[in-house]
Write a protein that holds these residues in place. Structure first.
Motif, PDB file in Angstrom:
ATOM      1  N   LEU A 122     -40.458  -1.674  46.855  1.00  0.00           N
ATOM      2  CA  LEU A 122     -39.163  -2.348  46.815  1.00  0.00           C
ATOM      3  C   LEU A 122     -38.222  -1.786  47.872  1.00  0.00           C
ATOM      4  CD1 LEU A 122     -38.434  -2.698  42.993  1.00  0.00           C
ATOM      5  CD2 LEU A 122     -38.549  -4.567  44.640  1.00  0.00           C
ATOM      6  N   GLN A 123     -38.193  -0.471  47.979  1.00  0.00           N
ATOM      7  CA  GLN A 123     -37.330   0.159  48.972  1.00  0.00           C
ATOM      8  C   GLN A 123     -37.694  -0.297  50.377  1.00  0.00           C
ATOM      9  OE1 GLN A 123     -38.346   3.988  50.116  1.00  0.00           O
ATOM     10  NE2 GLN A 123     -36.392   4.526  51.039  1.00  0.00           N
ATOM     11  N   GLU A 124     -38.983  -0.294  50.669  1.00  0.00           N
ATOM     12  CA  GLU A 124     -39.442  -0.643  52.016  1.00  0.00           C
ATOM     13  C   GLU A 124     -39.082  -2.078  52.381  1.00  0.00           C
ATOM     14  OE1 GLU A 124     -43.344   2.130  52.718  1.00  0.00           O
ATOM     15  OE2 GLU A 124     -43.579   0.396  51.431  1.00  0.00           O
ATOM     16  N   ILE A 125     -39.268  -3.002  51.430  1.00  0.00           N
ATOM     17  CA  ILE A 125     -38.963  -4.408  51.709  1.00  0.00           C
ATOM     18  C   ILE A 125     -37.459  -4.626  51.819  1.00  0.00           C
ATOM     19  CG2 ILE A 125     -39.166  -6.789  50.888  1.00  0.00           C
ATOM     20  CD1 ILE A 125     -41.723  -5.945  49.416  1.00  0.00           C
ATOM     21  N   LEU A 126     -36.715  -4.053  50.863  1.00  0.00           N
ATOM     22  CA  LEU A 126     -35.272  -4.288  50.838  1.00  0.00           C
ATOM     23  C   LEU A 126     -34.578  -3.686  52.058  1.00  0.00           C
ATOM     24  CD1 LEU A 126     -34.565  -3.728  47.036  1.00  0.00           C
ATOM     25  CD2 LEU A 126     -34.395  -5.888  48.287  1.00  0.00           C
ATOM     26  N   GLU A 127     -35.075  -2.556  52.552  1.00  0.00           N
ATOM     27  CA  GLU A 127     -34.437  -1.933  53.708  1.00  0.00           C
ATOM     28  C   GLU A 127     -34.431  -2.860  54.918  1.00  0.00           C
ATOM     29  OE1 GLU A 127     -35.954   1.886  54.697  1.00  0.00           O
ATOM     30  OE2 GLU A 127     -34.876   2.907  53.104  1.00  0.00           O
ATOM     31  N   VAL A 128     -35.558  -3.517  55.167  1.00  0.00           N
ATOM     32  CA  VAL A 128     -35.583  -4.428  56.320  1.00  0.00           C
ATOM     33  C   VAL A 128     -34.843  -5.720  55.999  1.00  0.00           C
ATOM     34  CG1 VAL A 128     -37.848  -5.374  55.704  1.00  0.00           C
ATOM     35  CG2 VAL A 128     -37.051  -5.536  58.051  1.00  0.00           C
ATOM     36  N   GLY A 154     -47.398   2.777  59.198  1.00  0.00           N
ATOM     37  CA  GLY A 154     -47.350   2.399  57.788  1.00  0.00           C
ATOM     38  C   GLY A 154     -46.109   1.643  57.379  1.00  0.00           C
ATOM     39  N   LYS A 155     -45.229   1.318  58.325  1.00  0.00           N
ATOM     40  CA  LYS A 155     -44.011   0.586  58.001  1.00  0.00           C
ATOM     41  C   LYS A 155     -44.317  -0.872  57.678  1.00  0.00           C
ATOM     42  CE  LYS A 155     -40.259   3.232  58.782  1.00  0.00           C
ATOM     43  NZ  LYS A 155     -39.097   3.325  57.869  1.00  0.00           N
ATOM     44  N   MET A 318     -33.931   9.354  36.975  1.00  0.00           N
ATOM     45  CA  MET A 318     -34.224   7.925  36.988  1.00  0.00           C
ATOM     46  C   MET A 318     -34.871   7.573  38.304  1.00  0.00           C
ATOM     47  SD  MET A 318     -30.548   6.937  35.645  1.00  0.00           S
ATOM     48  CE  MET A 318     -30.662   5.479  34.694  1.00  0.00           C
ATOM     49  N   LEU A 319     -35.604   6.449  38.283  1.00  0.00           N
ATOM     50  CA  LEU A 319     -36.252   6.018  39.522  1.00  0.00           C
ATOM     51  C   LEU A 319     -35.207   5.392  40.413  1.00  0.00           C
ATOM     52  CD1 LEU A 319     -39.472   4.446  38.169  1.00  0.00           C
ATOM     53  CD2 LEU A 319     -39.323   6.297  39.778  1.00  0.00           C
ATOM     54  N   GLY A 320     -34.809   6.089  41.409  1.00  0.00           N
ATOM     55  CA  GLY A 320     -33.903   5.525  42.389  1.00  0.00           C
ATOM     56  C   GLY A 320     -34.462   5.801  43.751  1.00  0.00           C
ATOM     57  N   LEU A 321     -34.010   5.084  44.715  1.00  0.00           N
ATOM     58  CA  LEU A 321     -34.434   5.334  46.078  1.00  0.00           C
ATOM     59  C   LEU A 321     -33.231   5.361  46.962  1.00  0.00           C
ATOM     60  CD1 LEU A 321     -37.585   3.542  47.101  1.00  0.00           C
ATOM     61  CD2 LEU A 321     -37.352   5.559  45.858  1.00  0.00           C
ATOM     62  N   SER A 322     -33.411   5.977  48.098  1.00  0.00           N
ATOM     63  CA  SER A 322     -32.356   5.961  49.078  1.00  0.00           C
ATOM     64  C   SER A 322     -32.960   5.745  50.440  1.00  0.00           C
ATOM     65  CB  SER A 322     -31.595   7.265  49.027  1.00  0.00           C
ATOM     66  OG  SER A 322     -32.477   8.308  49.228  1.00  0.00           O
TER      67      SER A 322
END
Length: 482
Positions: A122-128, A154-155, A318-322
Protein backbone atom coordinates in the motif's frame (compact mmCIF):
# COMPACT_ATOMS: atom_id res chain seq x y z
CA UNK A 1 2.60 -2.84 -37.67
CA UNK A 2 5.38 -4.99 -39.08
CA UNK A 3 8.45 -5.91 -37.08
CA UNK A 4 11.53 -3.88 -38.20
CA UNK A 5 9.33 -0.93 -39.19
CA UNK A 6 11.18 2.32 -38.46
CA UNK A 7 9.08 5.26 -37.31
CA UNK A 8 10.32 8.77 -38.07
CA UNK A 9 13.71 7.28 -39.02
CA UNK A 10 14.22 7.01 -35.29
CA UNK A 11 12.37 4.15 -33.57
CA UNK A 12 12.78 0.62 -34.89
CA UNK A 13 10.02 -1.83 -33.93
CA UNK A 14 11.58 -5.08 -32.67
CA UNK A 15 8.66 -6.90 -31.03
CA UNK A 16 5.00 -6.84 -29.96
CA UNK A 17 4.47 -6.40 -26.21
CA UNK A 18 0.69 -6.37 -26.18
CA UNK A 19 -2.41 -5.90 -28.26
CA UNK A 20 -5.94 -5.04 -27.27
CA UNK A 21 -9.00 -2.91 -27.85
CA UNK A 22 -7.06 0.25 -26.97
CA UNK A 23 -4.25 -0.25 -29.49
CA UNK A 24 -0.96 -2.08 -29.75
CA UNK A 25 2.21 -1.76 -27.67
CA UNK A 26 5.62 -2.51 -29.16
CA UNK A 27 9.17 -2.87 -27.98
CA UNK A 28 11.45 -0.63 -30.01
CA UNK A 29 15.05 0.54 -30.29
CA UNK A 30 16.11 4.17 -30.32
CA UNK A 31 18.40 4.33 -33.36
CA UNK A 32 19.62 7.85 -32.57
CA UNK A 33 21.37 6.94 -29.32
CA UNK A 34 24.47 4.84 -28.60
CA UNK A 35 23.78 1.16 -27.88
CA UNK A 36 20.24 1.59 -29.26
CA UNK A 37 18.44 1.59 -25.89
CA UNK A 38 15.03 -0.02 -25.65
CA UNK A 39 11.83 2.00 -25.49
CA UNK A 40 8.09 1.35 -25.72
CA UNK A 41 5.92 2.54 -28.62
CA UNK A 42 2.16 2.73 -28.12
CA UNK A 43 0.12 2.85 -31.31
CA UNK A 44 -3.35 4.36 -30.93
CA UNK A 45 -5.93 4.28 -33.71
CA UNK A 46 -9.34 5.98 -33.47
CA UNK A 47 -12.16 3.67 -34.52
CA UNK A 48 -13.12 6.06 -37.28
CA UNK A 49 -11.22 8.44 -39.54
CA UNK A 50 -14.25 10.76 -39.68
CA UNK A 51 -13.14 14.35 -40.32
CA UNK A 52 -15.12 15.47 -37.25
CA UNK A 53 -13.46 12.93 -34.96
CA UNK A 54 -9.82 13.46 -35.96
CA UNK A 55 -9.36 17.03 -34.60
CA UNK A 56 -10.84 16.01 -31.24
CA UNK A 57 -8.62 12.93 -31.14
CA UNK A 58 -5.60 15.11 -31.90
CA UNK A 59 -6.50 17.56 -29.13
CA UNK A 60 -7.00 14.76 -26.59
CA UNK A 61 -3.77 13.11 -27.67
CA UNK A 62 -1.73 16.29 -27.27
CA UNK A 63 -3.30 16.97 -23.89
CA UNK A 64 -2.61 13.49 -22.54
CA UNK A 65 0.92 13.50 -23.93
CA UNK A 66 1.53 16.70 -21.99
CA UNK A 67 0.21 15.02 -18.83
CA UNK A 68 2.43 11.95 -19.28
CA UNK A 69 5.46 14.12 -19.97
CA UNK A 70 4.85 16.14 -16.80
CA UNK A 71 4.28 13.08 -14.61
CA UNK A 72 7.34 11.29 -15.96
CA UNK A 73 9.48 14.27 -14.97
CA UNK A 74 7.91 14.49 -11.51
CA UNK A 75 8.40 10.87 -10.49
CA UNK A 76 10.99 8.23 -11.28
CA UNK A 77 8.24 5.65 -10.78
CA UNK A 78 6.24 6.79 -13.81
CA UNK A 79 7.70 6.02 -17.26
CA UNK A 80 9.15 9.06 -19.00
CA UNK A 81 7.60 10.23 -22.27
CA UNK A 82 10.26 10.54 -24.97
CA UNK A 83 8.08 11.51 -27.95
CA UNK A 84 4.54 11.76 -29.29
CA UNK A 85 3.59 12.17 -32.91
CA UNK A 86 0.87 11.57 -35.50
CA UNK A 87 1.17 9.76 -38.83
CA UNK A 88 -1.71 9.18 -41.26
CA UNK A 89 -4.37 9.90 -38.65
CA UNK A 90 -2.85 7.45 -36.18
CA UNK A 91 -1.09 8.39 -32.94
CA UNK A 92 2.12 7.19 -31.33
CA UNK A 93 3.59 7.56 -27.84
CA UNK A 94 7.22 6.66 -27.15
CA UNK A 95 7.93 5.96 -23.50
CA UNK A 96 10.63 4.66 -21.21
CA UNK A 97 11.00 0.87 -21.22
CA UNK A 98 10.57 -0.63 -17.73
CA UNK A 99 12.62 -3.76 -17.17
CA UNK A 100 10.64 -5.69 -14.59
CA UNK A 101 7.47 -7.69 -14.06
CA UNK A 102 3.80 -6.97 -13.47
CA UNK A 103 2.47 -7.35 -9.91
CA UNK A 104 0.15 -10.01 -11.29
CA UNK A 105 3.26 -12.23 -11.08
CA UNK A 106 3.35 -11.61 -7.31
CA UNK A 107 -0.35 -11.36 -6.42
CA UNK A 108 -1.42 -14.90 -7.26
CA UNK A 109 -4.91 -16.36 -6.64
CA UNK A 110 -4.84 -18.79 -3.74
CA UNK A 111 -1.70 -17.28 -2.20
CA UNK A 112 -2.54 -14.85 0.60
CA UNK A 113 0.05 -12.25 1.65
CA UNK A 114 0.97 -11.40 5.22
CA UNK A 115 -0.35 -8.20 6.70
CA UNK A 116 3.04 -6.46 6.88
CA UNK A 117 3.63 -7.22 3.20
CA UNK A 118 0.27 -5.71 2.28
CA UNK A 119 0.99 -2.58 4.30
CA UNK A 120 4.29 -2.16 2.49
CA UNK A 121 2.55 -2.69 -0.86
CA UNK A 122 0.00 0.00 0.00
CA UNK A 123 2.78 2.41 0.89
CA UNK A 124 4.63 1.75 -2.35
CA UNK A 125 1.56 2.28 -4.54
CA UNK A 126 0.22 5.29 -2.66
CA UNK A 127 3.57 7.08 -2.67
CA UNK A 128 3.68 7.23 -6.45
CA UNK A 129 -0.05 7.90 -6.71
CA UNK A 130 0.39 10.95 -4.48
CA UNK A 131 2.39 12.57 -7.30
CA UNK A 132 -0.43 11.84 -9.77
CA UNK A 133 -3.20 13.16 -7.53
CA UNK A 134 -1.24 16.30 -6.67
CA UNK A 135 -1.58 17.17 -10.37
CA UNK A 136 -5.34 16.51 -10.09
CA UNK A 137 -4.96 13.57 -12.50
CA UNK A 138 -6.91 10.31 -12.19
CA UNK A 139 -5.15 7.16 -13.37
CA UNK A 140 -8.45 5.26 -13.89
CA UNK A 141 -6.96 1.81 -14.45
CA UNK A 142 -4.96 0.74 -11.40
CA UNK A 143 -4.67 -3.04 -11.24
CA UNK A 144 -1.81 -5.55 -10.81
CA UNK A 145 -1.13 -5.60 -14.57
CA UNK A 146 -0.51 -1.82 -14.54
CA UNK A 147 1.82 -1.93 -11.54
CA UNK A 148 5.31 -3.10 -12.43
CA UNK A 149 8.14 -4.09 -10.09
CA UNK A 150 11.30 -2.61 -11.58
CA UNK A 151 14.10 -5.17 -11.66
CA UNK A 152 16.83 -2.62 -10.95
CA UNK A 153 15.71 -1.55 -7.49
CA UNK A 154 12.42 -3.30 -6.70
CA UNK A 155 10.43 -0.06 -6.96
CA UNK A 156 6.84 -0.10 -8.18
CA UNK A 157 6.20 1.68 -11.49
CA UNK A 158 2.74 3.00 -12.36
CA UNK A 159 2.04 2.49 -16.05
CA UNK A 160 -0.77 2.64 -18.64
CA UNK A 161 -2.79 5.69 -17.67
CA UNK A 162 -6.39 5.24 -18.72
CA UNK A 163 -7.05 8.68 -20.21
CA UNK A 164 -5.06 7.93 -23.38
CA UNK A 165 -7.47 5.09 -24.15
CA UNK A 166 -10.32 7.53 -24.71
CA UNK A 167 -8.89 8.25 -28.15
CA UNK A 168 -9.63 4.70 -29.23
CA UNK A 169 -13.32 5.03 -28.43
CA UNK A 170 -14.06 8.36 -30.08
CA UNK A 171 -17.09 8.23 -32.34
CA UNK A 172 -19.81 10.52 -33.66
CA UNK A 173 -23.38 9.81 -32.52
CA UNK A 174 -26.59 10.41 -34.45
CA UNK A 175 -26.80 13.97 -33.11
CA UNK A 176 -23.36 14.74 -34.52
CA UNK A 177 -21.69 14.82 -31.11
CA UNK A 178 -18.25 13.25 -30.73
CA UNK A 179 -17.81 11.27 -27.51
CA UNK A 180 -15.82 8.28 -26.32
CA UNK A 181 -17.78 5.05 -26.41
CA UNK A 182 -15.35 3.32 -24.05
CA UNK A 183 -15.62 3.22 -20.25
CA UNK A 184 -12.07 3.40 -18.95
CA UNK A 185 -11.26 0.93 -16.19
CA UNK A 186 -11.10 -2.78 -15.47
CA UNK A 187 -13.82 -5.01 -14.11
CA UNK A 188 -13.40 -5.63 -10.41
CA UNK A 189 -11.15 -2.61 -9.84
CA UNK A 190 -13.55 0.06 -11.11
CA UNK A 191 -16.02 1.67 -8.65
CA UNK A 192 -19.58 2.50 -9.55
CA UNK A 193 -19.07 6.22 -10.26
CA UNK A 194 -16.26 5.40 -12.69
CA UNK A 195 -18.47 2.86 -14.46
CA UNK A 196 -20.89 5.77 -14.93
CA UNK A 197 -18.09 7.79 -16.58
CA UNK A 198 -17.77 10.11 -13.56
CA UNK A 199 -14.39 9.15 -12.08
CA UNK A 200 -12.82 11.02 -9.16
CA UNK A 201 -9.50 10.86 -7.34
CA UNK A 202 -11.13 8.54 -4.83
CA UNK A 203 -11.88 6.14 -7.70
CA UNK A 204 -8.15 5.38 -7.79
CA UNK A 205 -8.21 4.84 -4.01
CA UNK A 206 -10.92 2.20 -4.53
CA UNK A 207 -8.73 0.38 -7.05
CA UNK A 208 -5.68 0.44 -4.75
CA UNK A 209 -7.81 -0.94 -1.91
CA UNK A 210 -9.03 -3.76 -4.12
CA UNK A 211 -5.45 -4.66 -5.09
CA UNK A 212 -4.48 -4.78 -1.39
CA UNK A 213 -7.50 -6.92 -0.44
CA UNK A 214 -6.74 -9.23 -3.35
CA UNK A 215 -3.20 -9.74 -2.02
CA UNK A 216 -4.36 -10.13 1.59
CA UNK A 217 -7.06 -12.71 0.84
CA UNK A 218 -5.57 -14.54 -2.15
CA UNK A 219 -8.87 -14.08 -4.02
CA UNK A 220 -9.67 -12.26 -7.25
CA UNK A 221 -11.97 -9.21 -7.10
CA UNK A 222 -14.75 -10.97 -9.00
CA UNK A 223 -15.12 -13.29 -6.00
CA UNK A 224 -15.85 -10.47 -3.55
CA UNK A 225 -19.56 -10.51 -2.59
CA UNK A 226 -21.48 -7.33 -1.79
CA UNK A 227 -24.09 -6.56 0.82
CA UNK A 228 -27.44 -4.87 0.15
CA UNK A 229 -25.74 -1.44 0.20
CA UNK A 230 -23.11 -2.40 -2.34
CA UNK A 231 -20.32 -2.67 0.25
CA UNK A 232 -17.71 -5.35 -0.42
CA UNK A 233 -17.63 -8.27 2.02
CA UNK A 234 -14.10 -9.61 2.48
CA UNK A 235 -12.87 -9.58 6.10
CA UNK A 236 -14.13 -13.09 6.86
CA UNK A 237 -11.42 -14.46 4.56
CA UNK A 238 -8.48 -13.21 6.64
CA UNK A 239 -7.38 -12.46 10.20
CA UNK A 240 -6.60 -8.83 9.45
CA UNK A 241 -5.98 -6.40 12.30
CA UNK A 242 -8.79 -3.94 12.99
CA UNK A 243 -6.73 -0.91 12.02
CA UNK A 244 -5.61 -2.22 8.61
CA UNK A 245 -9.06 -3.72 8.04
CA UNK A 246 -10.68 -0.37 8.75
CA UNK A 247 -8.30 1.45 6.39
CA UNK A 248 -9.02 -0.98 3.55
CA UNK A 249 -12.75 -0.90 4.21
CA UNK A 250 -12.74 2.88 3.90
CA UNK A 251 -10.72 2.70 0.69
CA UNK A 252 -13.35 0.52 -1.02
CA UNK A 253 -16.56 2.11 0.25
CA UNK A 254 -19.38 2.12 -2.30
CA UNK A 255 -20.00 5.86 -1.88
CA UNK A 256 -17.00 7.77 -3.22
CA UNK A 257 -17.50 10.56 -0.67
CA UNK A 258 -16.89 8.08 2.17
CA UNK A 259 -13.48 7.00 0.89
CA UNK A 260 -10.15 8.76 1.33
CA UNK A 261 -10.35 11.61 -1.13
CA UNK A 262 -6.78 11.38 -2.39
CA UNK A 263 -3.67 9.23 -2.22
CA UNK A 264 -2.04 11.70 0.18
CA UNK A 265 -4.93 11.37 2.62
CA UNK A 266 -4.84 7.57 2.49
CA UNK A 267 -1.05 7.47 2.87
CA UNK A 268 -1.14 9.88 5.78
CA UNK A 269 -3.65 7.69 7.62
CA UNK A 270 -1.51 4.64 6.97
CA UNK A 271 1.72 6.39 7.97
CA UNK A 272 0.60 8.27 11.03
CA UNK A 273 -1.89 5.89 12.60
CA UNK A 274 1.06 5.43 14.95
CA UNK A 275 3.72 7.91 15.86
CA UNK A 276 6.58 6.53 13.80
CA UNK A 277 10.11 6.73 15.13
CA UNK A 278 12.42 8.91 13.06
CA UNK A 279 16.11 8.09 13.15
CA UNK A 280 18.71 10.70 12.27
CA UNK A 281 22.31 9.83 11.57
CA UNK A 282 25.36 11.90 10.75
CA UNK A 283 27.79 11.99 7.85
CA UNK A 284 30.63 9.54 7.67
CA UNK A 285 32.70 7.22 5.58
CA UNK A 286 32.39 3.53 6.24
CA UNK A 287 34.67 1.30 8.20
CA UNK A 288 35.03 -2.27 6.88
CA UNK A 289 33.02 -3.90 9.66
CA UNK A 290 31.61 -7.39 9.34
CA UNK A 291 29.35 -8.36 12.25
CA UNK A 292 29.32 -12.00 13.18
CA UNK A 293 26.23 -13.98 12.30
CA UNK A 294 24.37 -15.17 15.38
CA UNK A 295 20.87 -16.32 16.27
CA UNK A 296 19.76 -17.00 12.69
CA UNK A 297 16.61 -18.72 14.01
CA UNK A 298 14.88 -16.03 15.93
CA UNK A 299 11.88 -17.44 17.64
CA UNK A 300 9.46 -20.34 17.62
CA UNK A 301 6.47 -22.07 19.14
CA UNK A 302 6.03 -25.82 19.42
CA UNK A 303 2.38 -26.54 20.03
CA UNK A 304 1.56 -25.03 23.42
CA UNK A 305 5.23 -24.77 24.38
CA UNK A 306 7.10 -21.63 23.41
CA UNK A 307 10.84 -21.89 22.84
CA UNK A 308 13.26 -19.02 22.50
CA UNK A 309 16.98 -18.85 21.82
CA UNK A 310 18.52 -15.45 22.33
CA UNK A 311 15.48 -13.40 21.45
CA UNK A 312 14.29 -10.22 22.80
CA UNK A 313 12.37 -7.16 23.38
CA UNK A 314 9.40 -5.76 21.55
CA UNK A 315 7.22 -2.75 21.21
CA UNK A 316 3.49 -2.77 20.58
CA UNK A 317 2.73 -0.54 17.66
CA UNK A 318 0.09 -0.04 15.05
CA UNK A 319 0.79 -0.76 11.42
CA UNK A 320 1.70 2.57 9.99
CA UNK A 321 4.04 3.59 7.26
CA UNK A 322 5.92 6.66 6.41
CA UNK A 323 7.85 7.94 3.50
CA UNK A 324 10.95 5.77 3.47
CA UNK A 325 14.12 5.94 1.42
CA UNK A 326 12.69 7.97 -1.45
CA UNK A 327 15.49 7.11 -3.79
CA UNK A 328 16.70 3.56 -4.12
CA UNK A 329 19.84 2.57 -5.94
CA UNK A 330 21.62 -0.71 -6.53
CA UNK A 331 24.95 1.06 -5.96
CA UNK A 332 26.52 1.61 -2.55
CA UNK A 333 26.20 5.23 -1.50
CA UNK A 334 27.11 7.36 1.46
CA UNK A 335 24.26 9.13 3.26
CA UNK A 336 24.19 12.50 4.97
CA UNK A 337 21.66 12.85 7.78
CA UNK A 338 19.14 10.34 6.45
CA UNK A 339 15.67 10.55 7.94
CA UNK A 340 14.05 7.14 7.98
CA UNK A 341 10.61 6.74 9.50
CA UNK A 342 9.90 3.35 10.94
CA UNK A 343 6.40 1.90 10.73
CA UNK A 344 6.47 0.72 14.34
CA UNK A 345 6.66 2.47 17.69
CA UNK A 346 9.56 1.89 20.09
CA UNK A 347 7.68 2.29 23.37
CA UNK A 348 7.39 -0.74 25.61
CA UNK A 349 4.14 -1.83 27.19
CA UNK A 350 4.11 -1.09 30.91
CA UNK A 351 3.51 -4.19 33.01
CA UNK A 352 2.65 -3.50 36.67
CA UNK A 353 4.46 -5.75 39.13
CA UNK A 354 1.08 -6.88 40.45
CA UNK A 355 -0.12 -8.16 37.08
CA UNK A 356 -0.25 -11.91 36.67
CA UNK A 357 0.64 -13.52 33.31
CA UNK A 358 -2.26 -14.56 31.09
CA UNK A 359 -0.37 -17.69 30.21
CA UNK A 360 2.67 -19.37 31.74
CA UNK A 361 4.77 -21.99 29.96
CA UNK A 362 6.55 -24.96 31.58
CA UNK A 363 10.02 -23.44 31.00
CA UNK A 364 9.09 -20.28 32.92
CA UNK A 365 8.23 -18.11 29.92
CA UNK A 366 5.40 -15.68 30.68
CA UNK A 367 2.87 -14.16 28.29
CA UNK A 368 0.73 -11.07 28.90
CA UNK A 369 -1.95 -10.35 26.36
CA UNK A 370 -4.89 -11.62 24.31
CA UNK A 371 -5.62 -15.30 23.67
CA UNK A 372 -8.15 -16.48 21.10
CA UNK A 373 -10.78 -19.18 21.49
CA UNK A 374 -8.28 -21.83 20.38
CA UNK A 375 -5.86 -20.79 23.14
CA UNK A 376 -3.49 -19.18 20.61
CA UNK A 377 -1.62 -15.95 21.25
CA UNK A 378 -3.43 -13.34 19.20
CA UNK A 379 -3.43 -9.55 18.93
CA UNK A 380 -1.14 -7.43 21.08
CA UNK A 381 0.91 -8.98 23.83
CA UNK A 382 4.20 -9.29 25.68
CA UNK A 383 6.34 -12.38 26.11
CA UNK A 384 9.14 -12.48 28.68
CA UNK A 385 11.50 -15.42 28.35
CA UNK A 386 13.38 -17.13 31.13
CA UNK A 387 16.73 -16.00 29.65
CA UNK A 388 15.72 -12.33 29.94
CA UNK A 389 14.77 -11.68 26.34
CA UNK A 390 11.41 -10.12 25.58
CA UNK A 391 9.03 -9.62 22.67
CA UNK A 392 6.47 -6.82 22.83
CA UNK A 393 4.16 -6.61 19.85
CA UNK A 394 1.56 -8.29 17.68
CA UNK A 395 0.71 -11.97 17.34
CA UNK A 396 -1.40 -14.08 15.02
CA UNK A 397 -1.84 -17.82 15.54
CA UNK A 398 1.07 -18.07 17.98
CA UNK A 399 3.42 -16.26 15.61
CA UNK A 400 4.74 -12.73 15.53
CA UNK A 401 2.91 -10.90 12.76
CA UNK A 402 2.72 -7.15 12.40
CA UNK A 403 4.72 -4.65 14.45
CA UNK A 404 6.85 -5.39 17.43
CA UNK A 405 10.18 -5.17 19.18
CA UNK A 406 12.67 -7.74 20.41
CA UNK A 407 15.04 -7.10 23.27
CA UNK A 408 17.85 -9.64 23.17
CA UNK A 409 19.24 -11.29 26.33
CA UNK A 410 21.37 -8.70 28.15
CA UNK A 411 24.32 -11.03 28.67
CA UNK A 412 24.37 -13.73 25.97
CA UNK A 413 23.91 -11.86 22.68
CA UNK A 414 25.85 -9.29 20.65
CA UNK A 415 22.54 -7.77 19.53
CA UNK A 416 20.60 -5.18 21.50
CA UNK A 417 17.15 -4.98 19.93
CA UNK A 418 15.03 -4.99 16.78
CA UNK A 419 12.15 -2.61 16.09
CA UNK A 420 9.97 -3.24 13.06
CA UNK A 421 7.68 -5.54 11.15
CA UNK A 422 7.30 -9.31 11.37
CA UNK A 423 5.81 -11.92 9.05
CA UNK A 424 5.34 -15.48 10.31
CA UNK A 425 7.82 -15.11 13.15
CA UNK A 426 10.57 -13.52 11.04
CA UNK A 427 11.89 -10.01 10.61
CA UNK A 428 10.18 -8.95 7.38
CA UNK A 429 9.27 -5.50 6.15
CA UNK A 430 10.73 -2.25 7.49
CA UNK A 431 12.72 -2.11 10.68
CA UNK A 432 16.00 -1.46 12.44
CA UNK A 433 18.33 -3.73 14.38
CA UNK A 434 20.97 -2.52 16.82
CA UNK A 435 24.13 -4.15 18.11
CA UNK A 436 25.42 -3.54 21.63
CA UNK A 437 28.61 -1.95 20.27
CA UNK A 438 26.64 0.83 18.55
CA UNK A 439 26.26 -0.62 15.05
CA UNK A 440 22.83 -0.36 13.47
CA UNK A 441 20.99 -1.38 10.29
CA UNK A 442 17.88 0.47 9.13
CA UNK A 443 15.85 -0.60 6.15
CA UNK A 444 14.17 -3.63 4.61
CA UNK A 445 14.18 -7.17 5.98
CA UNK A 446 13.01 -10.42 4.45
CA UNK A 447 12.81 -13.88 6.06
CA UNK A 448 15.10 -12.75 8.88
CA UNK A 449 17.77 -11.21 6.62
CA UNK A 450 18.67 -7.62 5.86
CA UNK A 451 17.27 -7.69 2.32
CA UNK A 452 16.55 -4.83 -0.06
CA UNK A 453 17.24 -1.12 0.41
CA UNK A 454 18.96 -0.40 3.71
CA UNK A 455 21.59 1.65 5.51
CA UNK A 456 24.26 0.27 7.83
CA UNK A 457 25.72 2.49 10.53
CA UNK A 458 29.12 1.52 11.89
CA UNK A 459 30.14 1.99 15.51
CA UNK A 460 32.00 5.17 14.54
CA UNK A 461 28.80 6.67 13.09
CA UNK A 462 29.69 6.18 9.42
CA UNK A 463 26.94 5.03 7.05
CA UNK A 464 26.78 2.94 3.93
CA UNK A 465 23.60 2.44 1.92
CA UNK A 466 22.61 0.11 -0.90
CA UNK A 467 20.57 -2.91 -1.94
CA UNK A 468 21.26 -5.81 0.42
CA UNK A 469 21.02 -9.45 -0.65
CA UNK A 470 20.50 -12.12 2.03
CA UNK A 471 22.33 -10.14 4.66
CA UNK A 472 25.23 -9.03 2.46
CA UNK A 473 25.87 -5.67 0.81
CA UNK A 474 27.43 -6.41 -2.61
CA UNK A 475 30.66 -4.57 -3.20
CA UNK A 476 31.46 -4.30 0.49
CA UNK A 477 32.56 -6.56 3.32
CA UNK A 478 29.54 -5.66 5.44
CA UNK A 479 27.25 -8.39 6.68
CA UNK A 480 23.89 -8.23 8.45
CA UNK A 481 22.90 -11.83 9.10
CA UNK A 482 20.52 -11.97 12.01
Amino acid sequence: MLINTVLRNHYKIVGLLGSGGFGDTYLAEDLDLPNKPKCVVKHLKPKTSNATVLPIARRLFDKEAEVLYRLGNLSKQIPKLFAHFEENGEFYLVQEFVDGHELSKEIIPGQAWGEAQVVQLLQEILEVLVVVHQQNIIHRDIKPQNLMRRREDGKIMLIDFGAVKEIEGLAENTQGQVTSTIIIGSNGYMPNEQASSKPRLSSDIFAVGIVAIQALTGRIPQEFPEDANGEIIWRHWTNVSDRLGDILTKMVRYNFSQRYQSAAQALQTLAYSTSPTTILASTYSVSPVKPKSTNRRIFGFNGAVLTATGIGLGVVAMLGLSYFLKQQSPQITEKTQPSISLPCSSELTFLPSTRKPDRKFPDGTEYYGAIDKNNNLFGKGVIIFKNGSRYDGEFNKNQRNGCGIFLYPPSSSSYKDYVGQFVKDKFEGLGKIRWKDGREYRGNFKAGYCEGQGTFQSADGSLKSGIWQKGELPGSDLSCNI
